[in-house]
Design a protein around this motif. Structure first.
Motif, short mmCIF file in Angstrom:
data_model
loop_
_atom_site.label_atom_id
_atom_site.label_comp_id
_atom_site.label_asym_id
_atom_site.label_seq_id
_atom_site.Cartn_x
_atom_site.Cartn_y
_atom_site.Cartn_z
N MET A 1 -22.04 20.06 71.11
CA MET A 1 -21.48 19.09 70.16
C MET A 1 -21.99 19.35 68.75
N ALA A 2 -23.26 19.68 68.62
CA ALA A 2 -23.83 20.00 67.30
C ALA A 2 -23.18 21.26 66.74
N LEU A 3 -23.01 22.27 67.58
CA LEU A 3 -22.34 23.51 67.16
C LEU A 3 -20.92 23.23 66.68
N LEU A 4 -20.17 22.48 67.46
CA LEU A 4 -18.78 22.18 67.09
C LEU A 4 -18.70 21.38 65.80
N SER A 5 -19.66 20.51 65.57
CA SER A 5 -19.68 19.74 64.32
C SER A 5 -19.76 20.67 63.12
N HIS A 6 -20.64 21.65 63.22
CA HIS A 6 -20.85 22.54 62.08
C HIS A 6 -19.71 23.53 61.88
N ILE A 7 -19.25 24.15 62.96
CA ILE A 7 -18.28 25.24 62.79
C ILE A 7 -16.84 24.76 62.66
N SER A 8 -16.62 23.47 62.72
CA SER A 8 -15.24 22.98 62.57
C SER A 8 -14.69 23.24 61.17
N ILE A 9 -15.54 23.58 60.22
CA ILE A 9 -15.09 23.89 58.86
C ILE A 9 -14.21 25.15 58.87
N ILE A 10 -14.36 25.97 59.88
CA ILE A 10 -13.62 27.23 59.96
C ILE A 10 -12.15 26.99 60.32
N ILE A 11 -11.88 25.92 61.05
CA ILE A 11 -10.53 25.66 61.53
C ILE A 11 -9.76 24.86 60.49
N PRO A 12 -8.69 25.42 59.95
CA PRO A 12 -7.92 24.70 58.93
C PRO A 12 -7.36 23.38 59.47
N ASN A 13 -7.33 22.40 58.61
CA ASN A 13 -6.79 21.06 58.89
C ASN A 13 -7.57 20.26 59.92
N ILE A 14 -8.66 20.78 60.42
CA ILE A 14 -9.50 20.01 61.35
C ILE A 14 -10.77 19.63 60.61
N GLY A 15 -11.38 20.61 59.94
CA GLY A 15 -12.55 20.42 59.11
C GLY A 15 -13.41 19.22 59.39
N VAL A 16 -13.33 18.25 58.53
CA VAL A 16 -14.22 17.09 58.59
C VAL A 16 -13.83 16.10 59.69
N ILE A 17 -12.65 16.21 60.22
CA ILE A 17 -12.21 15.27 61.26
C ILE A 17 -13.03 15.46 62.54
N ALA A 18 -13.29 16.70 62.92
CA ALA A 18 -14.03 16.97 64.16
C ALA A 18 -15.44 16.38 64.13
N PRO A 19 -16.25 16.61 63.08
CA PRO A 19 -17.58 15.98 63.11
C PRO A 19 -17.54 14.46 63.05
N ILE A 20 -16.51 13.90 62.43
CA ILE A 20 -16.38 12.44 62.41
C ILE A 20 -16.14 11.93 63.83
N ILE A 21 -15.24 12.58 64.56
CA ILE A 21 -14.96 12.18 65.94
C ILE A 21 -16.20 12.36 66.81
N ILE A 22 -16.89 13.48 66.63
CA ILE A 22 -18.12 13.72 67.39
C ILE A 22 -19.16 12.66 67.07
N TRP A 23 -19.31 12.33 65.81
CA TRP A 23 -20.28 11.31 65.41
C TRP A 23 -19.93 9.95 66.03
N ILE A 24 -18.66 9.58 65.95
CA ILE A 24 -18.23 8.28 66.50
C ILE A 24 -18.49 8.20 68.00
N THR A 25 -18.20 9.26 68.71
CA THR A 25 -18.32 9.21 70.17
C THR A 25 -19.74 9.46 70.68
N GLN A 26 -20.58 10.14 69.88
CA GLN A 26 -21.90 10.55 70.38
C GLN A 26 -23.08 9.90 69.65
N LYS A 27 -22.85 9.11 68.63
CA LYS A 27 -23.95 8.62 67.79
C LYS A 27 -24.97 7.79 68.54
N ASP A 28 -24.55 7.06 69.56
CA ASP A 28 -25.50 6.23 70.31
C ASP A 28 -26.12 6.97 71.50
#
Length: 141
Positions: free
Chosen positions: A12-39
């Motif tokens: 999950m940490a890896l996917l948060s960082h490397i999502s910048i490589i995928i066009p149009n996903i960028g910041v959305i992926a770490p936001i989803i990961i944060w929302i689902t995994q923060k607790d």
């Protein structure tokens, strides 16, 4: 940090960082990961928040460069319309160069994010410049 980090948390940490490589996903992926995994995991929360701020700073830099480039281009338009047969002036080419900063900025940010992703996938703490220590103090207090 004394917690045991699972392979899922590392992924999950890896996917948060490397999502910048995928066009149009960028910041959305770490936001989803944060929302689902923060607790569930401080490690994932720390890495996803860093990735969010890092990718937002990239987005802001791109938008500023495009805005400055467009302003310079519109300033150069009256100069170009006075002599339609003349070649575009230096100001036009400067504006195009500024607007095309997207590619080198993306490359630099992508390499930095890949380094962050690989280190976090190995279970190490990676801190982005400026924001890393601030976020670490808030997450691991």
């Amino acid at each position: 940090m004394s917690e045991k980090i699972t392979s899922d948390e590392k992924l999950m940490a890896l996917l948060s960082h490397i999502s910048i490589i995928i066009p149009n996903i960028g910041v959305i992926a770490p936001i989803i990961i944060w929302i689902t995994q923060k607790d569930k995991s401080k490690f994932v929360r720390f890495n996803s928040i860093q990735a969010i701020f890092f990718q937002l700073s990239y987005f802001v830099l791109i938008m500023v460069s495009i805005f400055i480039g467009l302003v310079l281009m519109f300033i150069s338009l009256p100069i170009m319309t006075r002599a339609p047969d003349a070649a575009p002036g230096a100001l036009f080419w400067v504006s195009m160069g500024i607007m095309n900063l997207y590619f080198p900025l993306w490359f630099i940010f992508a390499i930095y994010a890949l380094v962050a992703g690989v280190k976090s996938f190995k279970g190490r703490i990676f801190r982005y410049l400026i924001i890393g220590r601030i976020i670490e103090k808030r997450v691991y207090k």
